[in-house]
Design an enzyme around this catalytic site. Sequence first.
Site, PDB file in Angstrom:
ATOM      1  N   GLY A 343      14.317  -0.862  35.918  1.00 50.07           N
ATOM      2  CA  GLY A 343      13.191  -0.714  37.002  1.00 50.07           C
ATOM      3  C   GLY A 343      12.824   0.788  37.214  1.00 50.07           C
ATOM      4  N   ASP A 344      13.127   1.847  36.000  1.00 51.65           N
ATOM      5  CA  ASP A 344      12.685   2.761  36.143  1.00 51.65           C
ATOM      6  C   ASP A 344      12.586   3.578  34.706  1.00 51.65           C
ATOM      7  OD1 ASP A 344      12.638   5.991  36.967  1.00 51.65           O
ATOM      8  OD2 ASP A 344      13.205   4.855  39.054  1.00 51.65           O
ATOM      9  N   ASP A 345      12.813   4.754  34.367  1.00 54.48           N
ATOM     10  CA  ASP A 345      12.660   5.223  33.217  1.00 54.48           C
ATOM     11  C   ASP A 345      13.516   4.621  32.142  1.00 54.48           C
ATOM     12  OD1 ASP A 345      10.846   7.213  34.058  1.00 54.48           O
ATOM     13  OD2 ASP A 345      12.260   8.701  34.320  1.00 54.48           O
TER      14      ASP A 345
END
Length: 531
Positions: A343-345
């Site tokens: 859900g992120d980098d």
Amino acid sequence: MRSATLFLWVAAVNVALATTLNPQPRDTCSSNNCLRAFLGRPEEAASLCATYTSGAILPTFAASSCSNSPSKVASACSCIATATAALPPTCDRDNCLRAFIARPAAATALCASYKPNEILPEFAASACDSAPSRVQSACACVYATPTCTVAAQNDGSDDTPAILDAFDKCSRNAKIVFQNTTYNVNQVMNTTDLYNCEIEIHGTLVWSINTTYWLNNSMPVGYQNQSTVWFLGGSKYTVDGFGYGTIDGNGQVWYNLVKGQSNYPHRPMGLTIWQSSEAIFRGLRFLNGQMWTMALMHCDSIIMEDIYVYSKSTNGYPARNTDGCDTIYCNNITFRRWCVRNGDDAISLKANSTNILIEDVILEDSLGIALGSIGQYYGAYETIENVLVRNVTGYGTRYGGYIKTWTGDQVDYPPNGGGGGLGYINNITWNDFTLYQLQQYPIQFGQCTTFSGTTGNCNSSLFKIKNVNANNWVGDTAQSYVAYMQCSKAAGGCDGINFNNLTFTKTGNSSLPVTAYRCRQVSSYSGFTCT
């Protein structure tokens, strides 16, 4: 004391020095002048021992050293006559190796903890000319790697004590094996003295859901307010999961706890690879990261290959801050054959990351490959330089590659505030990206990051972006720009931006090409037209 086994290869008798976790080596060979003479003349000794019978006339070297004693000759022959002949063919049969064979107890102690350039005991210093390469060669020939196999409780109780005990006993010149079972990790771990160590993970390490314990005991890493549950570090070590070894952070309990709050205080990352060099991580699965899945900090010459990362929420609370991996103060790092769903980098290069290779990776639902954020600490000089990213496939990611720096104005303090940092991003190459159903732009530059909830002055950053290249990208995007670049006027804009052969269409309409480039303070560029 570490488990160790040092073998003497013998002909007539099978002499072996086998030890346990508390080794007490036995020297069954008499280290007398007779044996030493045989060690010094291995070819002559082998010829003599092959045909020797009691009472036979001895050659001069054996007659004088063994006092013409048949029992001494027989003893020397049984200990060493064919020892060097039975060694692996790659062993260098020199005085160094012969000295190790003649002194098994001393060699065991030396090889168990040896690191290059340390002071050697007299027997090794003289025989090996104090040369680290010769010592290492001798150890490799006669020293069997001790192994600590971690025994799991298999009843749901805490396995951390057994894990730490294995690392205490087998962290140097040894092997640590996690079996194909589940290990419950209920305490923080600091294992940062590895040297020439092999770690095998055949099972699953699962972190407990006791968030109260972790919030109170996670260990600060010295960057933002980040903390960790596991420091792992050293040099010349490997961690191998063979494609199925798993580290499970039980992240959903954290996503539920923080409810989308960014950088929640003391919410820990799952693994911090700390002050490591010449290490290899391969074949590992990382599931449900507590926060960042892992970070490399103060590292040099690390290979991370065949890694799978999955951190997705099962309800409405986002898996925010679940970066696949972040690099901070790192040089010469390779990421190869990663698959990241989070859900992120997917992979984020932060402060002072240099000479980085990322290749052959698959990204699903992540934000993409990130450079930054950087420039968060007022007055601090940081860089990201010499980065090659190639052969990337993305499905439903927000971006392909993006750059984010803080503004030049400090607003509040890290982790969620800051700004005013100095430095540059230079010599970045992104080649051969295939991106499906992008949510935003294939490429984005932003120099507007500031305190959460406020609007930053995008032209105030003094952080320089220069020499960024992208070649051979293809895919589809929901947006109308191939690249959206907001550079800072105070830094002189972005220089040397070169994009070639970037071919995109509108998601859902393959006949509608996307060809526009949004440029703000892009000072010099080639391969495209700013709109």
